[in-house]
Motif scaffolding. Structure first.
Motif, PDB file in Angstrom:
ATOM      1  N   UNK A   1       0.829  -1.208   0.000  1.00  8.35           N
ATOM      2  CA  UNK A   1       0.000   0.000   0.000  1.00  8.35           C
ATOM      3  C   UNK A   1       0.864   1.259   0.000  1.00  8.35           C
ATOM      4  N   UNK A   2       1.882   1.289   0.856  1.00  9.35           N
ATOM      5  CA  UNK A   2       2.763   2.459   0.928  1.00  9.35           C
ATOM      6  C   UNK A   2       3.500   2.661  -0.395  1.00  9.35           C
ATOM      7  N   UNK A   3       3.891   1.573  -1.060  1.00 10.22           N
ATOM      8  CA  UNK A   3       4.582   1.678  -2.352  1.00 10.22           C
ATOM      9  C   UNK A   3       3.741   2.453  -3.364  1.00 10.22           C
ATOM     10  N   UNK A   4       2.429   2.226  -3.345  1.00 11.00           N
ATOM     11  CA  UNK A   4       1.543   2.910  -4.292  1.00 11.00           C
ATOM     12  C   UNK A   4       1.464   4.413  -4.015  1.00 11.00           C
TER      13      UNK A   4
ATOM     14  N   UNK B   1      -9.654   7.185  -2.814  1.00 14.71           N
ATOM     15  CA  UNK B   1      -9.646   5.733  -2.732  1.00 14.71           C
ATOM     16  C   UNK B   1      -8.647   5.183  -1.738  1.00 14.71           C
ATOM     17  N   UNK B   2      -8.261   6.009  -0.766  1.00 13.17           N
ATOM     18  CA  UNK B   2      -7.235   5.610   0.203  1.00 13.17           C
ATOM     19  C   UNK B   2      -7.814   5.383   1.600  1.00 13.17           C
TER      20      UNK B   2
ATOM     21  N   UNK C   1      -0.680   9.839  -7.587  1.00 20.03           N
ATOM     22  CA  UNK C   1      -1.221   9.730  -6.228  1.00 20.03           C
ATOM     23  C   UNK C   1      -0.851  10.949  -5.402  1.00 20.03           C
ATOM     24  N   UNK C   2       0.416  11.358  -5.471  1.00 24.96           N
ATOM     25  CA  UNK C   2       0.882  12.515  -4.704  1.00 24.96           C
ATOM     26  C   UNK C   2       0.152  13.785  -5.135  1.00 24.96           C
TER      27      UNK C   2
END
Length: 478
Positions: free
Chosen positions: A22-25, A122-123, A31-32
């Motif tokens: 999850x953190x990798x995504x 979506x997080x 995303x950022x």
């Protein structure tokens, strides 16, 4: 025999794998950018920089700096680490706002928050808060010099006493203010409107999260979502039951031999017997009112400036109204490290703790007198005397055992067995054999069934989460 019950390594590995994926995504550019745009919807100002994600035990945070000198953070519970993300976020927002309105404890200002359905990224559920500028956390100041970040912290044995009193004194004021917040039953707060809160949800504890995540306890064994408790004894009974449920349901790393299983089984049945007989709680406080309690209130969550003044207290997710016995227990974090992990053992921890406790009680009495003089505290709300009594009577270890599943066995056999059932003739490892007769015939018969089941499970090495658990924790992607 192992003094502690280990958590399920198979579940632990799966939990960490989900977190890492999850953190990798989160590092993807799209995303950022989406996260940055979302923060700007709820915090006015000209943005300067969005920092990389910072991961804690249960959450990931992004900090957005603004031209006006301020910052905002958005925080998401980590899948794989947080088993009740929606509940956790809702509880934390409610308690932060309650503490902000009723005390002067410096807590984060919540700009906006929402559920998974309200998060267009979506997080999952989220909180957007004003960032509290600080130099260090209190653990950094108290920790032994030279310890690496990965090392478990231990209070600097050579810390200057004046400095220690300065830091303890400020923390004492936080505890005193929390002690003034009294609620009619045990559970988590729900905010009804801007000025009204009710205890309307179960007490979501740090231990409950870990029992499901790493103890593979079925969620159905926990209190129902809307279940609250009217007495300390009823809550202690529930927690004692959970100790036994944990042993029964964790498949991997729960026991290492038949006798180890019997020893753990007997300890849990005897502890449950004490709870059901009302011997673990105090009659005068059994029916409340109850105090606000934070499972994760410790130095690493207390922020200080360059002058070592507290400027913020953060991470209130596992906070609820709890039995008064919890608040009347001296804080275990005076040494930073928990007794079950102390390098030289629990008895050595207790000796070192005793000296630091006296320092803490001294400044607690001083802060109490100041608070009474200023009208912020009533005389009957003193904490120093009940904390001293809790330590001297051994009640400290009762509340520690009831809250800490992993530490339970060590605490029970070292600190509780002889106190409640008399001295034994055997060594600590073998004393369980003398206690078998305290079980009923049915309990003894059931023990052998549990032993057979647990020994069979040690060969499986399978993930024992509930069938829908992995799907529930599947990393959400943009």
């Amino acid at each position: 025999m192992r003094p502690r019950m280990h958590f399920d390594d198979v579940a632990w590995e799966r939990s960490e794998a989900i977190q890492d994926a999850w953190i990798h995504e989160l590092f993807k550019e799209e995303t950022l950018m989406a996260i940055g745009r979302f923060i700007l919807k709820h915090r006015r100002g000209v943005p300067v920089e969005l920092g990389d994600p910072k991961a804690g035990a249960f959450n990931v945070c992004f900090r957005m700096k603004f031209e006006d000198g301020g910052s905002a953070i958005i925080r998401f519970p980590k899948p794989g680490a947080t088993m009740f993300p929606e509940e956790k976020v809702r509880n934390e927002v409610a308690i932060i706002r309650y503490i902000h309105q009723h005390t002067t404890i410096p807590v984060p200002f919540v700009l906006h928050w929402g559920t998974k359905e309200e998060n267009p990224l979506g997080l999952g559920p989220f909180i957007i808060m004003e960032y509290i500028d600080h130099a260090l956390d209190l653990s950094d100041v108290l920790n032994t010099p030279g310890f690496a970040t990965a090392d478990r912290p231990i209070l600097n044995p050579n810390i200057d006493d004046t400095k220690l009193q300065l830091l303890y004194r400020q923390f004492a004021d936080v505890l005193l203010q929390l002690s003034t917040l009294r609620l009619p039953n045990i559970g988590s707060l729900v905010q009804i409107d801007d000025f009204t809160w009710e205890v309307a949800q179960r007490p979501l504890s740090y231990n409950a999260n870990e029992l499901v995540r790493l103890g593979t306890l079925p969620r159905s064994k926990l209190p129902r979502a809307n279940e609250t408790f009217q007495s300390a004894s009823s809550y202690f009974n529930t927690l004692a039951d959970l100790h036994l449920e944990h042993l029964t349901h964790q498949q991997n790393d729960a026991v290492d031999s038949a006798d180890d299983c019997r020893r753990r089984y007997i300890a849990r049945f005897l502890f449950r017997k004490l709870a059901r007989e009302g011997r673990l709680t105090t009659s005068s406080t059994n029916l409340g009112p109850f105090n606000i309690w934070c499972d994760d209130l410790r130095p690493s969550n207390v922020l200080v400036n360059e002058h070592l003044q507290i400027v913020g207290v953060v991470d209130w997710e596992f906070t609820y109204a709890a039995p008064v016995e919890f608040s009347h227990t001296p804080p275990w974090w005076l040494l930073l490290e928990q007794p079950e992990y102390w390098p030289d053992g629990m008895e050595e921890w207790a000796e070192v703790f005793e000296s630091r406790l006296q320092t803490f009680l001294k400044v607690l009495r001083e802060q109490k007198d100041v608070a009474i003089d200023r009208g912020r505290l009533k005389d009957e709300q003193r904490l120093s005397k009940p904390m001293q009594q809790s330590w001297e009577s051994g009640d400290f270890w009762v509340t520690y055992a009831v809250r800490k599943n992993v530490a339970f066995d060590a605490v029970f056999w070292k600190k509780l067995d002889c106190r409640f059932f008399g001295p034994g003739m055997s060594t600590e490892d073998d004393r369980w054999k003398e206690r078998i007769d305290l079980l009923t015939e049915d309990e003894r018969a059931n023990m052998e069934k549990v032993v057979e089941k647990k020994l069979g499970e040690t060969k499986a090495r399978v993930l024992a989460w509930e069938p829908d658990e992995v799907e529930t924790l599947k990393p959400p992607l943009l």
